[in-house]
Design a protein around this motif. Structure first.
Motif, PDB file in Angstrom:
ATOM      1  N   THR A 109       0.829  -1.197   0.000  1.00  0.00           N
ATOM      2  CA  THR A 109       0.000   0.000   0.000  1.00  0.00           C
ATOM      3  C   THR A 109       0.871   1.258   0.000  1.00  0.00           C
ATOM      4  O   THR A 109       1.745   1.409   0.856  1.00  0.00           O
ATOM      5  N   GLN A 110       0.634   2.140  -0.963  1.00  0.00           N
ATOM      6  CA  GLN A 110       1.372   3.384  -1.087  1.00  0.00           C
ATOM      7  C   GLN A 110       0.405   4.526  -1.382  1.00  0.00           C
ATOM      8  O   GLN A 110      -0.714   4.314  -1.850  1.00  0.00           O
ATOM      9  N   PHE A 111       0.874   5.734  -1.073  1.00  0.00           N
ATOM     10  CA  PHE A 111       0.067   6.914  -1.370  1.00  0.00           C
ATOM     11  C   PHE A 111      -0.092   7.062  -2.876  1.00  0.00           C
ATOM     12  O   PHE A 111       0.846   6.853  -3.638  1.00  0.00           O
ATOM     13  N   SER A 112      -1.294   7.429  -3.308  1.00  0.00           N
ATOM     14  CA  SER A 112      -1.583   7.540  -4.725  1.00  0.00           C
ATOM     15  C   SER A 112      -2.319   8.846  -5.001  1.00  0.00           C
ATOM     16  O   SER A 112      -3.130   9.303  -4.184  1.00  0.00           O
ATOM     17  N   ASN A 113      -2.020   9.447  -6.143  1.00  0.00           N
ATOM     18  CA  ASN A 113      -2.720  10.662  -6.555  1.00  0.00           C
ATOM     19  C   ASN A 113      -3.745  10.375  -7.660  1.00  0.00           C
ATOM     20  O   ASN A 113      -4.193  11.283  -8.349  1.00  0.00           O
ATOM     21  N   LYS A 114      -4.095   9.115  -7.813  1.00  0.00           N
ATOM     22  CA  LYS A 114      -5.090   8.751  -8.805  1.00  0.00           C
ATOM     23  C   LYS A 114      -6.478   9.232  -8.368  1.00  0.00           C
ATOM     24  O   LYS A 114      -6.742   9.425  -7.175  1.00  0.00           O
ATOM     25  N   GLN A 151     -13.415  11.583  -7.194  1.00  0.00           N
ATOM     26  CA  GLN A 151     -13.088  10.967  -5.920  1.00  0.00           C
ATOM     27  C   GLN A 151     -11.618  10.584  -5.908  1.00  0.00           C
ATOM     28  O   GLN A 151     -11.182   9.740  -6.698  1.00  0.00           O
ATOM     29  N   LEU A 152     -10.847  11.229  -5.045  1.00  0.00           N
ATOM     30  CA  LEU A 152      -9.430  10.897  -4.943  1.00  0.00           C
ATOM     31  C   LEU A 152      -9.262   9.504  -4.347  1.00  0.00           C
ATOM     32  O   LEU A 152     -10.003   9.108  -3.440  1.00  0.00           O
ATOM     33  N   GLN A 153      -8.266   8.790  -4.839  1.00  0.00           N
ATOM     34  CA  GLN A 153      -8.054   7.418  -4.398  1.00  0.00           C
ATOM     35  C   GLN A 153      -7.191   7.359  -3.148  1.00  0.00           C
ATOM     36  O   GLN A 153      -7.360   6.485  -2.309  1.00  0.00           O
ATOM     37  N   TYR A 154      -6.263   8.271  -2.999  1.00  0.00           N
ATOM     38  CA  TYR A 154      -5.383   8.403  -1.842  1.00  0.00           C
ATOM     39  C   TYR A 154      -4.407   7.225  -1.691  1.00  0.00           C
ATOM     40  O   TYR A 154      -3.213   7.417  -1.563  1.00  0.00           O
ATOM     41  N   TRP A 155      -4.903   6.005  -1.653  1.00  0.00           N
ATOM     42  CA  TRP A 155      -4.049   4.834  -1.426  1.00  0.00           C
ATOM     43  C   TRP A 155      -4.292   3.807  -2.514  1.00  0.00           C
ATOM     44  O   TRP A 155      -5.395   3.664  -3.022  1.00  0.00           O
ATOM     45  N   ASP A 156      -3.218   3.070  -2.837  1.00  0.00           N
ATOM     46  CA  ASP A 156      -3.332   2.021  -3.842  1.00  0.00           C
ATOM     47  C   ASP A 156      -2.240   0.986  -3.597  1.00  0.00           C
ATOM     48  O   ASP A 156      -1.192   1.282  -3.023  1.00  0.00           O
ATOM     49  N   ASN A 157      -2.491  -0.244  -4.026  1.00  0.00           N
ATOM     50  CA  ASN A 157      -1.520  -1.333  -3.846  1.00  0.00           C
ATOM     51  C   ASN A 157      -0.575  -1.371  -5.042  1.00  0.00           C
ATOM     52  O   ASN A 157      -0.571  -2.311  -5.837  1.00  0.00           O
ATOM     53  N   ILE A 158       0.273  -0.353  -5.140  1.00  0.00           N
ATOM     54  CA  ILE A 158       1.160  -0.217  -6.295  1.00  0.00           C
ATOM     55  C   ILE A 158       2.631  -0.353  -5.923  1.00  0.00           C
ATOM     56  O   ILE A 158       3.505  -0.277  -6.782  1.00  0.00           O
ATOM     57  N   GLY A 159       2.931  -0.567  -4.656  1.00  0.00           N
ATOM     58  CA  GLY A 159       4.320  -0.686  -4.229  1.00  0.00           C
ATOM     59  C   GLY A 159       4.799  -2.122  -4.214  1.00  0.00           C
ATOM     60  O   GLY A 159       4.016  -3.065  -4.180  1.00  0.00           O
ATOM     61  N   ASP A 160       6.106  -2.295  -4.267  1.00  0.00           N
ATOM     62  CA  ASP A 160       6.692  -3.628  -4.130  1.00  0.00           C
ATOM     63  C   ASP A 160       8.112  -3.489  -3.608  1.00  0.00           C
ATOM     64  O   ASP A 160       8.682  -2.396  -3.574  1.00  0.00           O
ATOM     65  N   GLY A 161       8.684  -4.604  -3.186  1.00  0.00           N
ATOM     66  CA  GLY A 161      10.033  -4.591  -2.641  1.00  0.00           C
ATOM     67  C   GLY A 161      10.575  -5.994  -2.477  1.00  0.00           C
ATOM     68  O   GLY A 161       9.879  -6.980  -2.717  1.00  0.00           O
ATOM     69  N   PRO A 194       5.435   1.304  -9.884  1.00  0.00           N
ATOM     70  CA  PRO A 194       6.237   0.720 -10.969  1.00  0.00           C
ATOM     71  C   PRO A 194       7.034   1.753 -11.755  1.00  0.00           C
ATOM     72  O   PRO A 194       8.011   1.397 -12.426  1.00  0.00           O
ATOM     73  N   ASP A 195       6.666   3.025 -11.661  1.00  0.00           N
ATOM     74  CA  ASP A 195       7.387   4.070 -12.395  1.00  0.00           C
ATOM     75  C   ASP A 195       8.605   4.584 -11.626  1.00  0.00           C
ATOM     76  O   ASP A 195       9.415   5.317 -12.192  1.00  0.00           O
ATOM     77  N   ASN A 196       8.723   4.234 -10.357  1.00  0.00           N
ATOM     78  CA  ASN A 196       9.832   4.705  -9.532  1.00  0.00           C
ATOM     79  C   ASN A 196      10.950   3.672  -9.473  1.00  0.00           C
ATOM     80  O   ASN A 196      10.696   2.472  -9.574  1.00  0.00           O
ATOM     81  N   PRO A 197      12.189   4.113  -9.273  1.00  0.00           N
ATOM     82  CA  PRO A 197      13.282   3.151  -9.091  1.00  0.00           C
ATOM     83  C   PRO A 197      13.261   2.571  -7.678  1.00  0.00           C
ATOM     84  O   PRO A 197      12.647   3.138  -6.764  1.00  0.00           O
TER      85      PRO A 197
END
Length: 207
Positions: A14-19, A29-39, A73-76
């Motif tokens: 879970t990461q902060f999202s501006n979608k 409706q702002l999404q605020y959070w989304d499951n777009i992170g990984d590690g 996915p767009d971040n290093p």
């Protein structure tokens, strides 16, 4: 001797999202959070325990570990908050006789990742400065090192024992940096250090 090698993969963090979701009526409706992170994490750990004699024993452990994450996915990938590549612990204890025991512990670890701003810009709307950072966790705190000692005397009775001990943490009063605090313009910083030398006198009983 004990050792292990490990690797962990994390997805859907879970990461902060501006979608934003746009509905047919035009509302947003702002999404605020989304499951777009990984590690991911990988490393190894080794430990050696040894009873040198009836009076002396000790153990030594070392671990090498790397932990990376990315916010989308767009971040290093960048080191996570818990990324400490090198961790070394050594413990030794010696029974002096007549109920006396002396022990020591040495800890060495790599500093934790931190984000160091390269400057700041003035925000006229808020009346304050906003820090400028090239990337998240672009630096690392200094190396951590601490030595603790403990001396204890134990009195043995038929069904219980009583111990009096003196425990001294950071006996060499080493200054270890835990974080940094910046001035309002992010031009100067001061180190926030960990505990100084800390002696503790205590009593313990066991049955």
């Amino acid at each position: 001797f004990d050792g292990e090698v490990y690797g962990i993969r994390r997805t859907d963090l879970t990461q902060f999202s501006n979608k934003a979701t746009i509905y047919p009526d035009g509302s947003v409706q702002l999404q605020y959070w989304d499951n777009i992170g990984d590690g991911y994490t990988y490393g190894f750990e080794a430990m050696i325990k040894r009873e040198i004699s009836d009076r002396a024993y000790g153990w030594l452990s070392y671990s090498y570990s790397r932990t990376y994450q990315r916010f989308s996915p767009d971040n290093p990938y960048t080191p996570s908050t818990f990324d400490q590549p090198h961790v070394l612990n050594a413990v030794a204890s010696y029974k002096l006789g007549h109920g006396w025991e002396l022990g020591a512990r040495e800890r060495m670890t790599s500093g934790s990742p931190t984000t160091v701003p390269t400057g700041a810009t003035f925000d006229a709307d808020s009346g304050g400065y906003v820090r400028v950072v090239p990337s998240a966790r672009n630096a690392r705190d200094p190396f951590f090192e601490q030595t603790d000692v403990r001396i204890e005397h134990t009195w043995l009775y038929d069904t219980w024992s009583l111990g009096l001990y003196l425990d001294v943490q950071n006996i060499f009063n080493t200054t270890n940096v835990e974080a940094y605090q910046y001035d309002y313009r992010f031009r100067e910083r001061a180190a926030v250090t960990s505990l100084p030398i800390l002696p503790t006198l205590g009593v313990r009983g066991s049955w």
